[in-house]
Design an enzyme around this catalytic site. Structure first.
Site, short mmCIF file in Angstrom:
data_model
loop_
_atom_site.label_atom_id
_atom_site.label_comp_id
_atom_site.label_asym_id
_atom_site.label_seq_id
_atom_site.Cartn_x
_atom_site.Cartn_y
_atom_site.Cartn_z
N HIS A 199 4.75 53.99 37.62
CA HIS A 199 6.06 53.32 37.57
C HIS A 199 5.86 51.82 37.52
CE1 HIS A 199 10.30 52.61 38.32
NE2 HIS A 199 9.96 51.74 39.26
N GLY B 297 10.50 57.19 3.11
CA GLY B 297 9.59 57.96 3.97
C GLY B 297 8.77 57.00 4.83
N GLY C 153 -14.45 52.47 4.63
CA GLY C 153 -13.19 52.42 5.37
C GLY C 153 -12.06 53.06 4.60
N GLY D 234 5.44 58.96 -2.06
CA GLY D 234 4.41 59.92 -1.69
C GLY D 234 3.04 59.58 -2.25
N THR E 131 -8.86 54.07 2.09
CA THR E 131 -7.45 53.66 2.06
C THR E 131 -7.03 53.12 3.42
OG1 THR E 131 -7.00 55.41 0.46
CG2 THR E 131 -5.10 54.51 1.64
N CYS E 132 -7.38 53.86 4.46
CA CYS E 132 -6.89 53.56 5.81
C CYS E 132 -7.22 52.13 6.24
CB CYS E 132 -7.49 54.57 6.78
SG CYS E 132 -7.05 54.27 8.47
P1 FAD Z 1 -9.28 57.69 1.82
O1 FAD Z 1 -9.06 56.85 3.01
O2 FAD Z 1 -8.31 57.65 0.73
O3 FAD Z 1 -10.74 57.39 1.31
C1 FAD Z 1 -11.26 57.96 0.16
C2 FAD Z 1 -12.36 57.03 -0.35
O4 FAD Z 1 -13.09 57.71 -1.36
C3 FAD Z 1 -11.83 55.75 -1.00
O5 FAD Z 1 -12.42 54.64 -0.38
C4 FAD Z 1 -12.23 55.87 -2.47
O6 FAD Z 1 -12.59 54.63 -3.03
C5 FAD Z 1 -13.44 56.79 -2.38
N1 FAD Z 1 -13.68 57.58 -3.59
C6 FAD Z 1 -12.81 58.44 -4.18
N2 FAD Z 1 -13.41 59.05 -5.23
C7 FAD Z 1 -14.66 58.56 -5.29
C8 FAD Z 1 -15.76 58.80 -6.16
N3 FAD Z 1 -15.70 59.68 -7.15
N4 FAD Z 1 -16.91 58.11 -5.94
C9 FAD Z 1 -17.00 57.22 -4.92
N5 FAD Z 1 -15.99 56.96 -4.06
C10 FAD Z 1 -14.84 57.63 -4.25
N6 FAD Z 1 -2.46 57.41 8.21
C11 FAD Z 1 -2.37 57.42 9.55
O7 FAD Z 1 -2.90 58.35 10.18
N7 FAD Z 1 -1.76 56.41 10.23
C12 FAD Z 1 -1.18 55.36 9.58
O8 FAD Z 1 -0.63 54.47 10.23
C13 FAD Z 1 -1.25 55.32 8.17
N8 FAD Z 1 -0.72 54.30 7.49
C14 FAD Z 1 -0.83 54.27 6.14
C15 FAD Z 1 -0.27 53.20 5.45
C16 FAD Z 1 -0.37 53.13 4.08
C17 FAD Z 1 0.22 51.94 3.35
C18 FAD Z 1 -1.07 54.14 3.36
C19 FAD Z 1 -1.22 54.07 1.87
C20 FAD Z 1 -1.62 55.22 4.03
C21 FAD Z 1 -1.51 55.29 5.42
N9 FAD Z 1 -2.03 56.36 6.15
C22 FAD Z 1 -1.91 56.39 7.51
C23 FAD Z 1 -2.72 57.48 5.48
C24 FAD Z 1 -4.26 57.30 5.60
O9 FAD Z 1 -4.62 56.08 5.01
C25 FAD Z 1 -4.97 58.46 4.91
O10 FAD Z 1 -4.52 59.68 5.48
C26 FAD Z 1 -6.47 58.36 5.13
O11 FAD Z 1 -6.99 57.15 4.63
C27 FAD Z 1 -7.18 59.53 4.43
O12 FAD Z 1 -8.55 59.44 4.61
P2 FAD Z 1 -9.56 60.09 3.56
O13 FAD Z 1 -10.92 59.85 4.12
O14 FAD Z 1 -9.16 61.46 3.24
O15 FAD Z 1 -9.38 59.27 2.20
P1 NAD Z 2 6.49 60.10 2.20
O1 NAD Z 2 6.28 61.49 1.75
O2 NAD Z 2 6.41 59.78 3.63
O3 NAD Z 2 7.91 59.58 1.71
C1 NAD Z 2 8.30 59.62 0.38
C2 NAD Z 2 9.82 59.57 0.33
O4 NAD Z 2 10.21 59.34 -1.01
C3 NAD Z 2 10.48 60.89 0.76
O5 NAD Z 2 11.46 60.61 1.71
C4 NAD Z 2 11.04 61.44 -0.55
O6 NAD Z 2 12.21 62.20 -0.35
C5 NAD Z 2 11.31 60.17 -1.32
N1 NAD Z 2 11.33 60.31 -2.78
C6 NAD Z 2 10.52 61.07 -3.56
N2 NAD Z 2 10.81 60.88 -4.87
C7 NAD Z 2 11.82 59.96 -4.92
C8 NAD Z 2 12.53 59.35 -5.98
N3 NAD Z 2 12.27 59.61 -7.25
N4 NAD Z 2 13.50 58.46 -5.66
C9 NAD Z 2 13.76 58.16 -4.36
N5 NAD Z 2 13.10 58.72 -3.32
C10 NAD Z 2 12.14 59.60 -3.59
O7 NAD Z 2 5.46 59.22 1.32
P2 NAD Z 2 4.94 57.73 1.48
O8 NAD Z 2 5.87 56.93 2.32
O9 NAD Z 2 4.60 57.27 0.12
O10 NAD Z 2 3.60 57.92 2.30
C11 NAD Z 2 2.55 58.74 1.76
C12 NAD Z 2 1.76 59.40 2.85
O11 NAD Z 2 0.94 58.44 3.51
C13 NAD Z 2 2.60 60.00 3.97
O12 NAD Z 2 3.06 61.30 3.68
C14 NAD Z 2 1.64 60.01 5.11
O13 NAD Z 2 0.84 61.16 5.01
C15 NAD Z 2 0.79 58.77 4.86
N6 NAD Z 2 1.26 57.64 5.72
C16 NAD Z 2 1.24 57.79 7.06
C17 NAD Z 2 1.66 56.75 7.86
C18 NAD Z 2 1.61 56.92 9.35
O14 NAD Z 2 0.95 57.84 9.82
N7 NAD Z 2 2.26 56.06 10.14
C19 NAD Z 2 2.12 55.58 7.32
C20 NAD Z 2 2.15 55.46 5.95
C21 NAD Z 2 1.71 56.50 5.14
#
Ligand code: FAD
Ligand code: NAD
Length: 465
Positions: free
Chosen positions: A444, A185, A40, A272, A42-43
């Site tokens: 609607h 962000g 699953g 980020g 990060t997501c």
């Molecule tokens: P990941 O989900 O990061 O999965 C990578 C996996 O690889 C991990 O489980 C890790 O353990 C494993 N791994 C890495 N290296 C190795 C290795 N060498 N050997 C074995 N396993 C390994 N995106 C959205 O679209 N909608 C959202 O609402 C949203 N909300 C988010 C909220 C938060 C708090 C965060 C942090 C992120 C959010 N995202 C959201 C971003 C989303 O989680 C990621 O874009 C997505 O998970 C990326 O998928 P991925 O498969 O590339 O990598």
């Molecule tokens: P982000 O890029 O969305 O936001 C980071 C923010 O931090 C920016 O506004 C930037 O200007 C600011 N920033 C950077 N350095 C700073 C500093 N030193 N001091 C103060 N502000 C600073 O990054 P995030 O919120 O960490 O999310 C990471 C990524 O995860 C997103 O870009 C997105 O791809 C993914 N994500 C997606 C969703 C969604 O789809 N709903 C939700 C959460 C995360």
């Protein structure tokens, strides 16, 4: 050392990796997936799903707090509500558990072999995995790198103690009294708003001149208004410095250059995410990079034959649905299908209050194509459904070419508008013209009527404004 061979090896079982492995298994490709943590990624475990669970709980709590205050005009009254974050987090963990078990089950059903451990390339065809029962060698014809991303750490605000990332924020046992969020962000605002609704005094310190800089200013105005209603202090153009030793104080430099001391029992750093390109032997492969990301072509092939990369490790937008779409495509390519990346748009949704949705080009991006454009915008204050939901802030905006009315982009902001991202995405993907949207019957009363009205407005005859 134990050895296995397979046609396809996927490293990382996040949305990119697990979808790739499931689809490959369905297509009869002999597939192995390696995951160091839980299926699953990060997501499902620390990202999209747990954050949306917490946001939903906060929304529900906010609603009852509002009702209890007697300020809502719905005629409902009740006693003072409380929230037990431990129970909320336990509920969130059960959802995560159901989903991670579900992914493991789906991989099994597709005939994919799952290996638990950390994978490291030995060479372009061989990977070693550190498992609980010892080293495992896996040889594969094709390898997919789906290692995802990790939170960026600030040198003077390293994670630990009161300085937390989204992962710790999603596992707190009690609501912080004063929460400082560094980075306004996606994550900072989604979680900042949720904690404000749960009763924390939230402050946001954002380096750029406005919040959610990824979106155009008009789209983010309703979010800024809501932050103010929730009592969130937003400091833009501000640079976080460090925590004061032995005091719960975050030091930052405000836009006017003044040093500000912000009381905070937790500091959530959300500045980020970086692609995970270390620790799995990238140096053994000498892959071409695109900045900090692994460079890929329109089939997700890296510069090394037989090695693909998908998801966050390959670039922006770092979104789960992009990773999944790449994973599905690569599985089909490995199975011999003719596929390449031909998507017209990747929807982006920010689950703030109100929610923000974009697909395709913004008005400015559309103008930069050199085409003359038409814009139609419809406010939710003129939408009956929005009125009945007390959700009148926000709008839908459609951007189209002036000559042939091809829709280039759709944006919206409003409560619950994330569910309209499907309609917006389909319109862009199917090459809709303004007349296609205006000519489809929209039920609607729904917020979706705002989409039809925005298209009508661009055509010059909106009916309800
Ligand atoms: P990941 O989900 O990061 O999965 C990578 C996996 O690889 C991990 O489980 C890790 O353990 C494993 N791994 C890495 N290296 C190795 C290795 N060498 N050997 C074995 N396993 C390994 N995106 C959205 O679209 N909608 C959202 O609402 C949203 N909300 C988010 C909220 C938060 C708090 C965060 C942090 C992120 C959010 N995202 C959201 C971003 C989303 O989680 C990621 O874009 C997505 O998970 C990326 O998928 P991925 O498969 O590339 O990598
Ligand atoms: P982000 O890029 O969305 O936001 C980071 C923010 O931090 C920016 O506004 C930037 O200007 C600011 N920033 C950077 N350095 C700073 C500093 N030193 N001091 C103060 N502000 C600073 O990054 P995030 O919120 O960490 O999310 C990471 C990524 O995860 C997103 O870009 C997105 O791809 C993914 N994500 C997606 C969703 C969604 O789809 N709903 C939700 C959460 C995360």
């Amino acid at each position: 050392m134990k050895e296995i061979s397979c046609k396809l090896l996927v490293i990382g079982a996040g949305p990119g990796g697990y979808v790739c492995a499931i689809r490959a298994g369905q297509l009869g490709v002999d597939t192995v997936i390696v995951e160091a943590k839980k299926p699953g990624g990060t997501c499902l475990t620390i990202g999209c799903i747990p954050s949306k669970a917490l946001i939903h709980a906060a929304d529900e709590f906010d609603k009852v707090v509002h009702m209890a205050s007697g300020k809502l005009p719905l005629g409902i009254s009740l006693g003072e509500p409380t929230i037990d974050l431990k129970k909320t987090v336990a509920w969130k963990d059960r959802i995560v558990g159901r989903l991670t078990n579900g992914v493991a089950g789906l991989l099994k059903k597709a005939g994919v072999k799952q290996v638990h451990g950390w994978a490291k390339f030995r060479d372009g065809k061989t990977v070693e995995v550190e498992t609980e029962t010892g080293q495992q060698m896996i040889r594969a014809e094709t390898i997919v790198i789906a290692t995802g991303s990790v939170a960026v750490e600030l040198p003077l605000l390293r994670f630990g103690g009161p300085v937390i990332s989204s992962t710790e924020a999603l596992a707190l046992k009690e609501v912080p009294k004063q929460l400082a969020v560094v980075g306004g962000g996606y994550i900072g605002l989604e979680l900042g708003i949720a904690f404000a609704k749960m009763g924390a005094k939230v402050s946001v310190v954002e380096a750029l001149p406005r919040i959610l800089p990824l979106y155009d200013a008009e789209l983010t105005k309703p979010v800024a208004k809501r932050l103010s209603e929730l009592g969130v202090d937003v400091f833009t153009g501000a640079k976080a410095q460090r925590l004061e030793p032995k005091a719960d104080v975050l030091l930052f430099t405000a836009a006017d250059g003044k040093k500000v001391r912000l009381q905070a029992d937790k500091v959530l750093v959300t500045v980020g995410r970086n692609p995970l390109t270390e620790g799995w032997g990238i140096e053994e492969l000498a892959l071409d990079m695109a900045g900090k990301f692994v460079r890929i072509d329109d089939q997700c092939q890296t510069s090394m034959r037989g090695i693909y990369a998908i998801g966050d490790v390959t670039g922006e937008p770092m979104l789960a649905h992009r990773a999944m779409a790449q994973g599905e495509m690569v599985a089909e390519i490995v199975a011999g299908h003719k596929r390449s990346w031909d998507k017209r748009g990747i929807p982006a949704v920010c689950f703030t209050d109100p929610e923000v949705v974009t697909v395709g080009l913004s008005p400015d991006e559309s103008r930069k194509t050199g085409a003359e454009i038409k814009i139609g915008q419809f406010p939710f204050s003129a939408n009956g459904r929005a009125m009945t939901m007390l959700a009148e802030d926000g709008f839908v905006r459609v951007v189209a070419r002036a000559d042939n009315h091809l829709v280039l982009g759709i944006q919206g902001v409003g409560r619950g508008i994330s569910e309209l991202s499907t309609a917006f995405g389909m319109a862009i993907e199917m090459g809709a013209r303004l007349e296609d949207i205006a000519g489809s019957i929209h039920a609607h009363p729904t917020q979706g009527e705002g989409f039809q009205e925005a298209a009508l407005k661009a055509l010059g005859y909106a009916l309800h404004v």
